[in-house]
Write an enzyme that holds these catalytic residues in place. Structure first.
Site, PDB file in Angstrom:
ATOM      1  N   CYS A  75      41.462  38.179  32.909  1.00  0.00           N
ATOM      2  CA  CYS A  75      41.290  38.900  31.539  1.00  0.00           C
ATOM      3  C   CYS A  75      42.287  39.539  30.916  1.00  0.00           C
ATOM      4  CB  CYS A  75      39.927  39.789  31.392  1.00  0.00           C
ATOM      5  SG  CYS A  75      38.591  38.906  32.052  1.00  0.00           S
ATOM      6  N   THR A  76      43.015  40.275  32.002  1.00  0.00           N
ATOM      7  CA  THR A  76      44.315  40.962  31.642  1.00  0.00           C
ATOM      8  C   THR A  76      45.442  40.131  31.223  1.00  0.00           C
ATOM      9  OG1 THR A  76      43.825  43.038  32.977  1.00  0.00           O
ATOM     10  CG2 THR A  76      45.968  42.754  32.576  1.00  0.00           C
TER      11      THR A  76
END
Length: 181
Positions: A75-76
């Protein structure tokens, strides 16, 4: 007698499976597909301000990406990819919006930590996830990206759980192909 009883038991099991699968299929949200109209929604952004999709639909292309969790590895990478391409999305007339079930506080910390210049929306009950038909994957909410055109229609949809960066790359490439960038 045992054969008849076994046959009845198998038939009963099959009927239960068919019934259960039918109920499950009816209760699962229908995934939005290219050509579908984007549902209207309102959620709080990372600053606690209410974001109403109707205020933006039809004015700009909307790139709405659903992701499982703030600060997780994939997600980062995904968020940072949208961040790194943010100027290209803006030049192409698109607004980037990330959505997940995290809190406003979590989104604010995530946004500040990685200097994310776009909107993150908190969907604590996964209501908007369900409106878009984003399916859970294993034990997490899904990862899908949608591009919404100026008519409020889905013109691009992409789903890949472990390829976060590809969401940004493919959405931007699609918008550029349309002659919008």
């Amino acid at each position: 007698m045992k054969t008849k009883s076994a046959a009845s038991s198998i038939l009963c099991s099959l009927l239960l499976m068919i019934t259960f699968n039918g109920v499950k299929a009816q209760s699962e949200p229908k995934a939005l597909a290219v050509g579908d109209t984007m549902p209207s929604f309102s959620l709080a952004d990372q600053n606690g301000k209410v974001f109403n999709s109707a205020d933006y639909a039809g004015k700009r292309f909307l790139v709405i990406y659903f992701y499982p969790k703030d600060e997780s590895m994939v997600c980062t990478k995904e968020a940072c990819s949208f961040r790194d391409s943010f100027n290209d999305f803006t030049k192409a007339g698109a607004m980037v919006i990330g959505i997940n079930g995290g809190t406003v506080t979590s989104h604010k910390a995530f946004s500040d930590h990685y200097k994310l210049p776009f909107t993150l929306l908190s969907d604590p009950d996964n209501k908007v996830y369900h409106q878009f038909g984003v399916k859970n994957k294993m034990f997490m909410t899904g990862r899908e990206t949608f591009v919404i055109d100026l008519h409020g229609k889905v013109v691009f949809a992409y789903e890949a759980m472990m390829q976060g960066k590809k969401h940004s790359d493919d959405a931007l490439a699609f918008i550029k192909q349309q002659g919008k960038g």
